[in-house]
Design a protein around this motif. Sequence first.
Motif, PDB file in Angstrom:
ATOM      1  N   GLU A  87       0.839  -1.058   0.022  1.00 36.54           N
ATOM      2  CA  GLU A  87       0.177  -0.048  -0.084  1.00 36.54           C
ATOM      3  C   GLU A  87       0.868   1.227  -0.026  1.00 36.54           C
ATOM      4  N   VAL A  88       0.408   2.250  -0.627  1.00 32.53           N
ATOM      5  CA  VAL A  88       0.909   3.502  -0.823  1.00 32.53           C
ATOM      6  C   VAL A  88       0.494   4.763   0.176  1.00 32.53           C
ATOM      7  N   LEU A  89       1.280   5.276   0.768  1.00 30.26           N
ATOM      8  CA  LEU A  89       0.906   6.257   1.658  1.00 30.26           C
ATOM      9  C   LEU A  89       1.635   7.921   1.286  1.00 30.26           C
ATOM     10  N   VAL A  90       0.995   8.684   1.369  1.00 31.35           N
ATOM     11  CA  VAL A  90       1.717  10.003   0.896  1.00 31.35           C
ATOM     12  C   VAL A  90       1.367  11.054   2.266  1.00 31.35           C
ATOM     13  N   LYS A  91       2.530  11.682   2.585  1.00 30.40           N
ATOM     14  CA  LYS A  91       2.260  12.390   3.669  1.00 30.40           C
ATOM     15  C   LYS A  91       3.099  13.762   3.389  1.00 30.40           C
ATOM     16  N   LEU A  92       2.006  14.941   3.336  1.00 31.13           N
ATOM     17  CA  LEU A  92       2.605  16.298   3.188  1.00 31.13           C
ATOM     18  C   LEU A  92       3.201  16.744   4.498  1.00 31.13           C
ATOM     19  N   ASP A  93       4.572  17.469   4.261  1.00 36.32           N
ATOM     20  CA  ASP A  93       5.149  18.228   5.355  1.00 36.32           C
ATOM     21  C   ASP A  93       5.148  19.673   5.529  1.00 36.32           C
ATOM     22  N   GLU A  94       4.233  20.115   4.724  1.00 37.96           N
ATOM     23  CA  GLU A  94       3.914  21.512   4.980  1.00 37.96           C
ATOM     24  C   GLU A  94       2.639  21.864   4.697  1.00 37.96           C
ATOM     25  N   ASP A  95       2.183  23.066   4.990  1.00 39.19           N
ATOM     26  CA  ASP A  95       0.699  23.587   5.056  1.00 39.19           C
ATOM     27  C   ASP A  95       0.288  23.778   3.503  1.00 39.19           C
ATOM     28  N   VAL A  96      -0.967  23.272   3.048  1.00 43.87           N
ATOM     29  CA  VAL A  96      -1.204  23.754   1.479  1.00 43.87           C
ATOM     30  C   VAL A  96      -2.425  24.160   1.482  1.00 43.87           C
ATOM     31  N   ARG A  97      -3.025  24.588   2.692  1.00 46.15           N
ATOM     32  CA  ARG A  97      -4.487  25.101   2.770  1.00 46.15           C
ATOM     33  C   ARG A  97      -4.407  26.207   1.834  1.00 46.15           C
ATOM     34  N   GLY A  98      -5.256  26.378   1.067  1.00 51.58           N
ATOM     35  CA  GLY A  98      -5.634  27.678   0.215  1.00 51.58           C
ATOM     36  C   GLY A  98      -4.374  27.731  -0.819  1.00 51.58           C
ATOM     37  N   ARG A  99      -3.541  26.958  -1.046  1.00 45.12           N
ATOM     38  CA  ARG A  99      -2.818  26.970  -2.164  1.00 45.12           C
ATOM     39  C   ARG A  99      -3.095  26.276  -3.337  1.00 45.12           C
ATOM     40  N   ASP A 100      -2.460  26.837  -4.451  1.00 53.08           N
ATOM     41  CA  ASP A 100      -2.683  26.234  -5.792  1.00 53.08           C
ATOM     42  C   ASP A 100      -1.749  24.984  -6.118  1.00 53.08           C
ATOM     43  N   CYS A 101      -1.911  23.982  -6.011  1.00 50.67           N
ATOM     44  CA  CYS A 101      -1.212  22.707  -6.076  1.00 50.67           C
ATOM     45  C   CYS A 101      -1.042  22.197  -7.137  1.00 50.67           C
ATOM     46  N   PHE A 102       0.083  21.661  -7.574  1.00 45.52           N
ATOM     47  CA  PHE A 102       0.553  20.963  -8.837  1.00 45.52           C
ATOM     48  C   PHE A 102       1.514  19.873  -8.462  1.00 45.52           C
ATOM     49  N   VAL A 103       0.795  18.784  -8.718  1.00 45.26           N
ATOM     50  CA  VAL A 103       1.452  17.425  -8.631  1.00 45.26           C
ATOM     51  C   VAL A 103       2.044  16.578  -9.797  1.00 45.26           C
ATOM     52  N   LEU A 104       3.455  16.580  -9.982  1.00 44.51           N
ATOM     53  CA  LEU A 104       4.019  16.215 -11.118  1.00 44.51           C
ATOM     54  C   LEU A 104       4.460  14.566 -11.000  1.00 44.51           C
ATOM     55  N   LEU A 105       3.877  13.893 -11.966  1.00 43.91           N
ATOM     56  CA  LEU A 105       4.027  12.430 -11.875  1.00 43.91           C
ATOM     57  C   LEU A 105       3.665  11.746 -12.983  1.00 43.91           C
ATOM     58  N   SER A 106       4.766  10.848 -13.547  1.00 41.90           N
ATOM     59  CA  SER A 106       4.107  10.200 -14.927  1.00 41.90           C
ATOM     60  C   SER A 106       3.714   8.963 -14.404  1.00 41.90           C
ATOM     61  N   THR A 107       2.643   8.293 -15.088  1.00 43.84           N
ATOM     62  CA  THR A 107       2.155   6.940 -14.821  1.00 43.84           C
ATOM     63  C   THR A 107       3.001   6.161 -15.888  1.00 43.84           C
ATOM     64  N   CYS A 108       4.145   5.910 -15.579  1.00 42.31           N
ATOM     65  CA  CYS A 108       5.194   5.117 -16.630  1.00 42.31           C
ATOM     66  C   CYS A 108       5.364   3.807 -15.765  1.00 42.31           C
ATOM     67  N   GLU A 109       5.878   2.951 -16.025  1.00 44.79           N
ATOM     68  CA  GLU A 109       6.555   1.763 -15.465  1.00 44.79           C
ATOM     69  C   GLU A 109       7.188   1.936 -14.103  1.00 44.79           C
ATOM     70  N   PRO A 110       6.507   1.283 -13.029  1.00 43.06           N
ATOM     71  CA  PRO A 110       5.460   0.489 -12.741  1.00 43.06           C
ATOM     72  C   PRO A 110       4.138   1.057 -12.900  1.00 43.06           C
ATOM     73  N   VAL A 111       3.154   1.020 -14.028  1.00 43.93           N
ATOM     74  CA  VAL A 111       2.295   1.952 -14.290  1.00 43.93           C
ATOM     75  C   VAL A 111       1.242   2.187 -13.155  1.00 43.93           C
ATOM     76  N   ASN A 112       0.693   0.930 -12.580  1.00 45.56           N
ATOM     77  CA  ASN A 112      -0.294   0.870 -11.528  1.00 45.56           C
ATOM     78  C   ASN A 112       0.313   1.588  -9.958  1.00 45.56           C
ATOM     79  N   ASP A 113       1.499   1.168  -9.934  1.00 47.98           N
ATOM     80  CA  ASP A 113       2.075   1.953  -8.745  1.00 47.98           C
ATOM     81  C   ASP A 113       1.979   3.417  -8.882  1.00 47.98           C
ATOM     82  N   ASN A 114       2.440   3.881  -9.892  1.00 49.56           N
ATOM     83  CA  ASN A 114       2.608   5.201  -9.954  1.00 49.56           C
ATOM     84  C   ASN A 114       1.057   5.878 -10.281  1.00 49.56           C
ATOM     85  N   LEU A 115       0.284   5.281 -11.013  1.00 47.96           N
ATOM     86  CA  LEU A 115      -1.217   5.632 -10.787  1.00 47.96           C
ATOM     87  C   LEU A 115      -1.725   5.861  -9.738  1.00 47.96           C
ATOM     88  N   MET A 116      -1.571   4.894  -8.828  1.00 46.95           N
ATOM     89  CA  MET A 116      -2.219   4.860  -7.413  1.00 46.95           C
ATOM     90  C   MET A 116      -1.535   5.920  -6.642  1.00 46.95           C
TER      91      MET A 116
END
Length: 615
Positions: free
Chosen positions: A327-356
């Motif tokens: 299982e995958v867990l993402v933990k933010l280490d900073e405040d993003v409340r009210g921010r304009d957030c961009f998450v950059l990630l290619s869903t390449c091999e391993p495709v399903n892991d990156n997509l999740m």
Amino acid sequence: MTHATAQRGSTTSPGLEPAGLCAVILAAGKGTRMKSDLPKVVHPVGGRPMVCAVVDACRAAGATRIIVVVGYQQEKVREALKGFGVEFALQGEQLGTGHAVMSAAGLLKDLPAGTPVLVLAGDGPLIRPDTIRGMLDTHRRGGASATMATSVLNDPTGYGRIIRDGSGRFRAIVEHKHCTPEQLNVREVNPSYYCFEVASLLSALARVKRNEGSGEYYITDVPGLLLAEGRAVEVVGSVPAEDVLSINTPEELSKVDAIYRARGSFAPKARETPREGSAMTNGSGVSTNGELKLFAGRSCRHLAGRVAAHMGVPLGSAKTSVFPDGEVLVKLDEDVRGRDCFVLLSTCEPVNDNLMELLVYIDCLKRASAARVTCVIPYFGYARQDRKDEGRVPITAKLVANLITKAGADRVLAVDLHAAQIQGFFDLPVDHLSATPVFVEHFNASRPSLGNLCLVSPDVGNVKVAETMANLLGGDLAIINKRRLSGSAVTTGNLIGTVEGKTVLMFDDMISTAGTVVEAARLVLDKGATQVIAAATHGVLVGPALERLAGDLITKVVVTNTIPSGREDGADRLAPIRGKTVELCVGALIGEAILRIHDNRSVSELFKKTAGVKR
């Protein structure tokens, strides 16, 4: 890691779990241009000695041990840091930055092998904990011996230049006074943000030679020495230009002091003026979308660093962990409340892991009250499953679009989707970039050496792109009719056009198993082509691709970094064809698109003079 994670008995992905952090801060210099007898690092910024800000940033980034190298009027520096819980090393004679770190070697030699050691300048009070965390994260992920965070400056005068090879990999730091005319045009500079593996640092320091001109020892020599040994040296372009402002005069000190005070507790300062053409700003000129934050998934850390460098912002601080059951867990280490957030990630091999991971990232940001979440997907996996070409098969590209939408994304930014129709699969705005400007710039730079050029479309679906590329590069056009037999096998049919005596450039959105491009190369060589260059935005390169491309049919392979060339274990994925491969960077293209989206400016401006996208 959170307590909840620990209770589940989790493990993290390789290199993610911190193993202690030590920092060495260089504070022995005099600063003769400051027109003061005080040591430079004791001059006040924000109402206290500037070196205090560097110590605080290191502590906030997780440093458990901080060593301050002192020299000139050391007693005043010691007094300034009284109560900060730091150790001191004495540089009796100031013989350069390398010599300063050598002075701390006695305190470093007992650290366990593998311990990361920061080396930072004490006169850089604008340094941010987020920048240090991003550099450390890159260092640990890549298992590097040395990692540097760089900055891109409009005026790099006086700074050491970061020299990269044609694939974008670090090769050297060249001081300004030693640069060639060509190197002086490089705007990526070394602001003296380093992270070293302790044993590698001590070993290299012992081999740093005294500079013949100045008689000093330079820490800038260390990355080159490690690289020459075949050790991993990482570079992450993540330092905002504002953060590396020099302090060499009272006027510069006043400017930095004003910036530091405006931030308050390391909070990044919002833009004071809107970018040219900004449509929506509040009374202060700041975008109504809130502060911009850029986060990177595991598949795109290197590319994200280049994007961040172009935008002049640090990468957001977050960790992706993997539990023992996968299982995958993402933990933010900073405040993003009210921010304009961009998450950059290619869903390449391993495709399903990156997509999740992407889906979890979206959910994490939305639950943390981000004002807007934009998914930046340089390579969109499942794009080839975009229609029902036979009975009882899914349209998985549409399914993935639904998942991203339902997860809570507000917008998607993609590069060269396999089919333009995929934009319509999303029930939200999609900005579809073409990487052709990057390729056109590259091939125009070497156009004379290509001679009589012919752009060949390896299939009829790519004719529009090939035709426009031919016009932009001043070449002819030819078309190949192909029929796909399976996921890895194709058969080529007729060639429409003439390639005899010409350099053939085949351009497509991706090279997967290389079946199409190799069979097409065989056909055009049989028809009299002199050489074949294969170019594609996405170097998927799976299955027999590397073996096929390593043969004599293809002279050169040109791809971009939408899919990383390195593996998690540090191995070069493209090693079998590295000698004939050129890897171009789309960081500036993506970075400019993100800035335009954030500032509510037209992204369509980036589409001008491009070859469009594949139909």
